[in-house]
Design a protein around this motif. Structure first.
Motif, PDB file in Angstrom:
ATOM      1  N   THR A   6     -23.393  -1.403 -13.662  1.00  0.00           N
ATOM      2  CA  THR A   6     -22.857  -0.233 -12.963  1.00  0.00           C
ATOM      3  C   THR A   6     -21.394  -0.485 -12.648  1.00  0.00           C
ATOM      4  O   THR A   6     -20.979  -1.621 -12.433  1.00  0.00           O
ATOM      5  N   GLU A   7     -20.632   0.569 -12.642  1.00  0.00           N
ATOM      6  CA  GLU A   7     -19.209   0.430 -12.352  1.00  0.00           C
ATOM      7  C   GLU A   7     -18.974   0.511 -10.857  1.00  0.00           C
ATOM      8  O   GLU A   7     -19.600   1.305 -10.160  1.00  0.00           O
ATOM      9  N   HIS A   8     -18.054  -0.309 -10.392  1.00  0.00           N
ATOM     10  CA  HIS A   8     -17.665  -0.297  -8.986  1.00  0.00           C
ATOM     11  C   HIS A   8     -16.589   0.769  -8.787  1.00  0.00           C
ATOM     12  O   HIS A   8     -15.608   0.809  -9.518  1.00  0.00           O
ATOM     13  N   ILE A   9     -16.781   1.635  -7.814  1.00  0.00           N
ATOM     14  CA  ILE A   9     -15.797   2.659  -7.491  1.00  0.00           C
ATOM     15  C   ILE A   9     -15.085   2.243  -6.219  1.00  0.00           C
ATOM     16  O   ILE A   9     -15.723   2.011  -5.185  1.00  0.00           O
ATOM     17  N   ASP A  10     -13.765   2.163  -6.298  1.00  0.00           N
ATOM     18  CA  ASP A  10     -12.964   1.763  -5.141  1.00  0.00           C
ATOM     19  C   ASP A  10     -12.769   2.984  -4.242  1.00  0.00           C
ATOM     20  O   ASP A  10     -11.981   3.864  -4.540  1.00  0.00           O
ATOM     21  N   THR A  11     -13.502   3.041  -3.138  1.00  0.00           N
ATOM     22  CA  THR A  11     -13.421   4.184  -2.227  1.00  0.00           C
ATOM     23  C   THR A  11     -12.269   4.070  -1.239  1.00  0.00           C
ATOM     24  O   THR A  11     -11.999   4.998  -0.498  1.00  0.00           O
ATOM     25  N   THR A  12     -11.574   2.940  -1.225  1.00  0.00           N
ATOM     26  CA  THR A  12     -10.458   2.782  -0.289  1.00  0.00           C
ATOM     27  C   THR A  12      -9.249   3.582  -0.722  1.00  0.00           C
ATOM     28  O   THR A  12      -8.351   3.809   0.064  1.00  0.00           O
ATOM     29  N   LYS A  13      -9.214   4.007  -1.981  1.00  0.00           N
ATOM     30  CA  LYS A  13      -8.052   4.738  -2.488  1.00  0.00           C
ATOM     31  C   LYS A  13      -8.328   6.221  -2.653  1.00  0.00           C
ATOM     32  O   LYS A  13      -7.531   6.925  -3.230  1.00  0.00           O
ATOM     33  N   THR A  14      -9.459   6.710  -2.171  1.00  0.00           N
ATOM     34  CA  THR A  14      -9.746   8.128  -2.273  1.00  0.00           C
ATOM     35  C   THR A  14      -8.849   8.899  -1.326  1.00  0.00           C
ATOM     36  O   THR A  14      -8.501   8.415  -0.251  1.00  0.00           O
ATOM     37  N   GLN A  15      -8.472  10.080  -1.729  1.00  0.00           N
ATOM     38  CA  GLN A  15      -7.569  10.890  -0.930  1.00  0.00           C
ATOM     39  C   GLN A  15      -8.328  11.539   0.220  1.00  0.00           C
ATOM     40  O   GLN A  15      -9.391  12.114   0.034  1.00  0.00           O
ATOM     41  N   ARG A  16      -7.755  11.415   1.419  1.00  0.00           N
ATOM     42  CA  ARG A  16      -8.356  12.018   2.600  1.00  0.00           C
ATOM     43  C   ARG A  16      -7.915  13.468   2.702  1.00  0.00           C
ATOM     44  O   ARG A  16      -6.797  13.812   2.358  1.00  0.00           O
ATOM     45  N   LEU A  17      -8.792  14.322   3.201  1.00  0.00           N
ATOM     46  CA  LEU A  17      -8.421  15.703   3.451  1.00  0.00           C
ATOM     47  C   LEU A  17      -7.399  15.743   4.572  1.00  0.00           C
ATOM     48  O   LEU A  17      -7.425  14.908   5.482  1.00  0.00           O
ATOM     49  N   LYS A  18      -6.518  16.730   4.525  1.00  0.00           N
ATOM     50  CA  LYS A  18      -5.498  16.879   5.561  1.00  0.00           C
ATOM     51  C   LYS A  18      -5.761  18.181   6.304  1.00  0.00           C
ATOM     52  O   LYS A  18      -5.971  19.222   5.690  1.00  0.00           O
ATOM     53  N   ILE A  19      -5.766  18.095   7.630  1.00  0.00           N
ATOM     54  CA  ILE A  19      -5.990  19.275   8.452  1.00  0.00           C
ATOM     55  C   ILE A  19      -4.873  19.397   9.477  1.00  0.00           C
ATOM     56  O   ILE A  19      -4.166  18.435   9.773  1.00  0.00           O
ATOM     57  N   ALA A  20      -4.716  20.582  10.026  1.00  0.00           N
ATOM     58  CA  ALA A  20      -3.728  20.827  11.083  1.00  0.00           C
ATOM     59  C   ALA A  20      -4.458  20.989  12.412  1.00  0.00           C
ATOM     60  O   ALA A  20      -5.530  21.595  12.471  1.00  0.00           O
ATOM     61  N   LEU A  21      -3.876  20.425  13.455  1.00  0.00           N
ATOM     62  CA  LEU A  21      -4.451  20.516  14.802  1.00  0.00           C
ATOM     63  C   LEU A  21      -3.355  20.956  15.759  1.00  0.00           C
ATOM     64  O   LEU A  21      -2.367  20.257  15.940  1.00  0.00           O
ATOM     65  N   THR A  22      -3.522  22.130  16.364  1.00  0.00           N
ATOM     66  CA  THR A  22      -2.551  22.585  17.361  1.00  0.00           C
ATOM     67  C   THR A  22      -2.927  22.021  18.724  1.00  0.00           C
ATOM     68  O   THR A  22      -4.097  21.745  18.992  1.00  0.00           O
ATOM     69  N   GLY A  23      -1.929  21.847  19.565  1.00  0.00           N
ATOM     70  CA  GLY A  23      -2.169  21.314  20.902  1.00  0.00           C
ATOM     71  C   GLY A  23      -2.598  19.858  20.877  1.00  0.00           C
ATOM     72  O   GLY A  23      -3.321  19.394  21.755  1.00  0.00           O
ATOM     73  N   HIS A  57      -2.097   8.125   9.535  1.00  0.00           N
ATOM     74  CA  HIS A  57      -2.989   9.274   9.420  1.00  0.00           C
ATOM     75  C   HIS A  57      -2.565  10.479  10.250  1.00  0.00           C
ATOM     76  O   HIS A  57      -3.269  11.485  10.275  1.00  0.00           O
ATOM     77  N   VAL A  58      -1.423  10.375  10.932  1.00  0.00           N
ATOM     78  CA  VAL A  58      -0.953  11.488  11.773  1.00  0.00           C
ATOM     79  C   VAL A  58       0.524  11.757  11.489  1.00  0.00           C
ATOM     80  O   VAL A  58       1.349  10.857  11.534  1.00  0.00           O
ATOM     81  N   GLU A  59       0.823  13.032  11.208  1.00  0.00           N
ATOM     82  CA  GLU A  59       2.205  13.489  11.042  1.00  0.00           C
ATOM     83  C   GLU A  59       2.471  14.518  12.138  1.00  0.00           C
ATOM     84  O   GLU A  59       1.863  15.582  12.157  1.00  0.00           O
ATOM     85  N   TRP A  60       3.344  14.161  13.080  1.00  0.00           N
ATOM     86  CA  TRP A  60       3.641  15.041  14.211  1.00  0.00           C
ATOM     87  C   TRP A  60       4.708  16.051  13.826  1.00  0.00           C
ATOM     88  O   TRP A  60       5.683  15.714  13.157  1.00  0.00           O
ATOM     89  N   ARG A  61       4.532  17.302  14.283  1.00  0.00           N
ATOM     90  CA  ARG A  61       5.525  18.366  14.096  1.00  0.00           C
ATOM     91  C   ARG A  61       5.620  19.176  15.378  1.00  0.00           C
ATOM     92  O   ARG A  61       4.622  19.429  16.031  1.00  0.00           O
ATOM     93  N   SER A  62       6.839  19.581  15.699  1.00  0.00           N
ATOM     94  CA  SER A  62       7.055  20.423  16.883  1.00  0.00           C
ATOM     95  C   SER A  62       6.907  21.885  16.513  1.00  0.00           C
ATOM     96  O   SER A  62       7.419  22.329  15.486  1.00  0.00           O
ATOM     97  N   CYS A  63       6.216  22.623  17.355  1.00  0.00           N
ATOM     98  CA  CYS A  63       6.107  24.068  17.191  1.00  0.00           C
ATOM     99  C   CYS A  63       5.598  24.658  18.496  1.00  0.00           C
ATOM    100  O   CYS A  63       5.150  23.949  19.383  1.00  0.00           O
ATOM    101  N   GLU A  64       5.676  25.954  18.602  1.00  0.00           N
ATOM    102  CA  GLU A  64       5.138  26.674  19.748  1.00  0.00           C
ATOM    103  C   GLU A  64       3.698  27.049  19.401  1.00  0.00           C
ATOM    104  O   GLU A  64       3.461  27.926  18.565  1.00  0.00           O
ATOM    105  N   PRO A  65       2.708  26.355  19.973  1.00  0.00           N
ATOM    106  CA  PRO A  65       1.317  26.581  19.567  1.00  0.00           C
ATOM    107  C   PRO A  65       0.776  27.977  19.837  1.00  0.00           C
ATOM    108  O   PRO A  65      -0.185  28.382  19.216  1.00  0.00           O
ATOM    109  N   PHE A  66       1.393  28.724  20.734  1.00  0.00           N
ATOM    110  CA  PHE A  66       0.914  30.075  21.008  1.00  0.00           C
ATOM    111  C   PHE A  66       1.570  31.097  20.090  1.00  0.00           C
ATOM    112  O   PHE A  66       1.329  32.282  20.215  1.00  0.00           O
TER     113      PHE A  66
END
Length: 87
Positions: A6-23, A57-66
């Motif tokens: 069986t082939e070994h799959i390196d899961t450490t290099k899989t791309q993580r989903l990126k989401i936005a979180l306000t506040g 894993h975190v990219e901060w951005r300034s904005c007015e959340p409202f």
């Protein structure tokens, strides 16, 4: 070649989903941020995002959340598909 091998799959290099979180710098947002970064990369939107330091894993951005237009502008800066609906 061994057919049973069986082939070994390196899961450490899989791309993580990126989401936005306000506040993200507020009490509840910060708790969510800590939980979300366990599995996702996060664009953390906050009024004071320019005073925060990015990490792997975190990219901060300034904005007015409202302001939906401010949040959308900073979210789209990453050239990602939009989750916002516009009339």
């Amino acid at each position: 070649m061994d057919a049973t091998r069986t082939e070994h799959i390196d899961t450490t290099k899989t791309q993580r989903l990126k989401i936005a979180l306000t506040g993200a710098s507020e009490y509840i947002g910060y708790i969510l941020l800590e939980q979300l970064t366990r599995e996702y990369d996060v664009i953390a939107l906050s009024r004071h995002g320019d005073q925060k330091e990015d990490n792997s894993h975190v990219e901060w951005r300034s904005c007015e959340p409202f302001s939906i237009s401010s949040a959308e502008e900073h979210y789209k800066a990453q050239t990602m598909p939009s989750i916002w609906s516009t009339p």
